[in-house]
Design a protein around this motif. Sequence first.
Motif, PDB file in Angstrom:
ATOM      1  N   HIS A 341      13.412   3.825   5.313  1.00  0.00           N
ATOM      2  CA  HIS A 341      12.517   2.542   5.475  1.00  0.00           C
ATOM      3  C   HIS A 341      13.189   1.783   4.441  1.00  0.00           C
ATOM      4  CE1 HIS A 341      10.093   4.166   8.600  1.00  0.00           C
ATOM      5  NE2 HIS A 341       9.947   5.387   7.699  1.00  0.00           N
ATOM      6  N   PRO A 343      11.194  -1.344   3.334  1.00  0.00           N
ATOM      7  CA  PRO A 343      10.384  -2.789   3.240  1.00  0.00           C
ATOM      8  C   PRO A 343      10.515  -3.613   2.168  1.00  0.00           C
ATOM      9  CG  PRO A 343       8.938  -0.566   2.631  1.00  0.00           C
ATOM     10  CD  PRO A 343      10.556  -0.267   3.030  1.00  0.00           C
ATOM     11  N   THR A 344      10.835  -5.054   2.397  1.00  0.00           N
ATOM     12  CA  THR A 344      10.827  -5.894   1.373  1.00  0.00           C
ATOM     13  C   THR A 344       9.952  -6.838   1.141  1.00  0.00           C
ATOM     14  OG1 THR A 344      11.885  -7.333   2.937  1.00  0.00           O
ATOM     15  CG2 THR A 344      13.560  -6.024   1.833  1.00  0.00           C
ATOM     16  N   GLY A 345       9.532  -7.022  -0.483  1.00  0.00           N
ATOM     17  CA  GLY A 345       8.846  -7.988  -0.878  1.00  0.00           C
ATOM     18  C   GLY A 345       9.625  -9.196  -1.181  1.00  0.00           C
ATOM     19  N   ASP A 348      10.852  -7.872  -4.827  1.00  0.00           N
ATOM     20  CA  ASP A 348      11.301  -6.590  -5.076  1.00  0.00           C
ATOM     21  C   ASP A 348      11.342  -5.905  -3.709  1.00  0.00           C
ATOM     22  OD1 ASP A 348       8.636  -6.931  -4.500  1.00  0.00           O
ATOM     23  OD2 ASP A 348       7.841  -5.962  -6.365  1.00  0.00           O
ATOM     24  N   SER A 350      11.318  -1.617  -1.898  1.00  0.00           N
ATOM     25  CA  SER A 350      11.287  -0.213  -2.130  1.00  0.00           C
ATOM     26  C   SER A 350      11.948   0.528  -0.924  1.00  0.00           C
ATOM     27  CB  SER A 350       9.847   0.455  -1.930  1.00  0.00           C
ATOM     28  OG  SER A 350       9.150  -0.437  -2.959  1.00  0.00           O
ATOM     29  N   SER A 420       2.736   1.006   5.722  1.00  0.00           N
ATOM     30  CA  SER A 420       3.482   0.119   6.723  1.00  0.00           C
ATOM     31  C   SER A 420       2.659   0.169   8.109  1.00  0.00           C
ATOM     32  CB  SER A 420       5.001   0.460   6.871  1.00  0.00           C
ATOM     33  OG  SER A 420       5.307  -0.436   7.862  1.00  0.00           O
TER      34      SER A 420
END
Lengths: 450, 450
Positions: A341, A343-345, A348, A350, A420
């Motif tokens: 996975h 996931p983007t901020g 930032d 992860s 998520s």
Amino acid sequence: MKVAKFGGSSLASAAQIRRVLEIVRADKRRKFIIVSAPGKRTSADTKVTDALIAYYKSCKAHDEQSIKSSQQWIIQRFKTIYDELGLTSDILSTITQNIIGLATLSQSNPFTYDTFLAAGENNNALLIADYFSSEGIHSRYIHPSDAGIFVSSDPGNARLLPEANEHIKYLNELDEVLIIPGFFGVTNENEVCTFSRGGSDITGSIIAAGVKAELYENFTDVDGIFAAHPGIVKAPVHVKELTYREMRELAYSGFSVLHDEALLPVFRAHVPLVIKNTNNPTHPGTKIVISRETKGAPVVGIASSSGFSSLYISKYLMNREIGFGRKVLSVLEKLAIRFEHMPTGIDDMSIIIRSRYLTPPVSKALIANLTESLHPDEAYINRDFSIITLVGEDMKEHIGVTAKATAALSKKGINIAMLSQGSSEVSVMFIVKEKDEREALRAIYSAFFD
Amino acid sequence: MKVAKFGGSSLASAAQIRRVLEIVRADKRRKFIIVSAPGKRTSADTKVTDALIAYYKSCKAHDEQSIKSSQQWIIQRFKTIYDELGLTSDILSTITQNIIGLATLSQSNPFTYDTFLAAGENNNALLIADYFSSEGIHSRYIHPSDAGIFVSSDPGNARLLPEANEHIKYLNELDEVLIIPGFFGVTNENEVCTFSRGGSDITGSIIAAGVKAELYENFTDVDGIFAAHPGIVKAPVHVKELTYREMRELAYSGFSVLHDEALLPVFRAHVPLVIKNTNNPTHPGTKIVISRETKGAPVVGIASSSGFSSLYISKYLMNREIGFGRKVLSVLEKLAIRFEHMPTGIDDMSIIIRSRYLTPPVSKALIANLTESLHPDEAYINRDFSIITLVGEDMKEHIGVTAKATAALSKKGINIAMLSQGSSEVSVMFIVKEKDEREALRAIYSAFFD
């Protein structure tokens, strides 16, 4: 018509094979029987397939003594079943010749290993067809070359050729119960070539799709699927029905059930599948269907899986750097690291990666490469995470599923490293520290099922 | 030394400018004063910058009558302030000549529009420097060409040239209070070129970074930042201190505060920033710092923003198709659609896109293109979503932040369409239907702050 596949433990002994006979006899629609190699009778036993691997190695090493003892062990294994089934035909001499004949195969042929491996299923199918006939079942052994299971020439990783289905469908015109060995097909050059993981399950699925069966019955040694792992949660509830999507989410997230490749042919052909127990055949098992009526309970199963790491990257104003994500992915690709996975901020991201990819030298190279090419403010790896996945088709319509799960974790003092919900319509994913995995699973299970 | 920037509303009238004088007088370290153009005095008023735009259009249309009336209006605007400040110098005739002179600029020069726009700040700086001197402040007007604000030749979108900082730092050697007009720099060809959004804020940030100020004071008409939008949440708590990361998450997620480009120079130079109120200068305001001590409260602010859509794509066994995500992104790229988030499931993904990109023809083309190139099982767009973002540096160490927020939403019967925690260390993102946005924000605010 139904396709019934029996696993190794369902065919490990004469007693088990008699049960299989009763199951086949109990329903006239069970016309296509896919068989595995004899499995373990006790936990200390050796699988026939493992014995064949040892036999292959002995042949490769030209170790005459161990070749002999391998042959004797394997032949004796089949003879025991043959004797216990009370057979008197000449099938045992056919099997004996087949086993001994393997030693004469050329070690330079890339399909020789596959041919050794497949001998467990193939000879078991011969034996069972003979037994069924002796018991008055109008049955017939069919080799994959006669069944139309034509595959690509990839030893250990066969793929069904597109033209195969045209051949497989003609099996419908045969009026006997057909006994087909699982786990392998034949190439255009008529070489034996095995499937990857989930071997016999794949054969059953291919036949069920090819003959357009009304049902694909996958017989194992459990009553189907449970809502959580019985080794972690005490007496979890049994699941009657699952959609293919739910099944796949659970399988991916840690349930040890049918492998993807075994699901695809029946899913594509819209053939439902049922997982049943050879030792408890009247139990309805767990049915896998294209769609199901959801009846109020949003969560059908909770899976957990350990061994994940998280790569964290932050950079102020990251989201204004065009192609930042793509560059991160190319660093991963260069180092042959697969990710689960991403996931983007805003500034930032992860990236969840299976820890087995992140050996110390690879981790070091990864951080060095990222630092050099992207100049992040921070880039580091956190280890020892588990993923807990709540699965259910009806989840997105239900208010409060995540609230209930997060409250359960919070009450136990378990930190959620990542969560998520909504990227998938059928699952919610929680990432927790590995040390908290079992307690987290129990807490969430208890919130939804107790 | 401090850099103080004053916005348009802080400089809209003589009364406001007197306040600014008192603020500058109150602290000897306020040596670099960045000024905007005069803003609105009442909500029905016209900003000088808007009047300059009208003036430019009249010149372009060679409409002599409206050129005259524009000139008169703008000059009168400055004259009113001049008179009310009781000035008697010849600065008014300089300003008058400057404003009239704009009409003689070549309409074929690509920087003429920028020169019109910048005249608001530039003449206001002249006026204020004159007033400060008349009040006994040892002060001096500095044009950006003398301040060293050298920029790229991109009309309306100037970028500071790398060599500029070398020049800006020499401002430290001048011993007067320096009055610098905001919003523009000069190109290597000595043309006036304006910054994009956040004009004067950018100038203040550039000067603060260039002179290595101890503090960049950004004077506005509010006491800083509140933990939630005061138009939605009643009397939200004031925020004393934020990190740059927190500030950016909040700004991105809907807080109307300083623009990214205004934050970057001071962030890079490690200069702290404070947002203060010209009309309440003893209030400490909100300080933006590189790092801060977190004291137990995990959430510092909650932002919300509407106008989002979700593109949902599902395909059985998607995660085995290498490059699926990349292909989806190239379809988006081909249609010039920017996306905000792309959380992926196993066999499905949801892509969050600002609705303004998804006009009916673009949406149709998007689905058609995805269908043609990827053959998904499902691909559709859901509209009318809002994003609610909880921000706080200390969030990841706190168990139960998400549990508290989800429980608050669940209690109000608000469905969470999507939730992402942990991809960013400083924020948690909730997506809800637009119709639920205000109630969701109130519920979450109440859970953390009441």
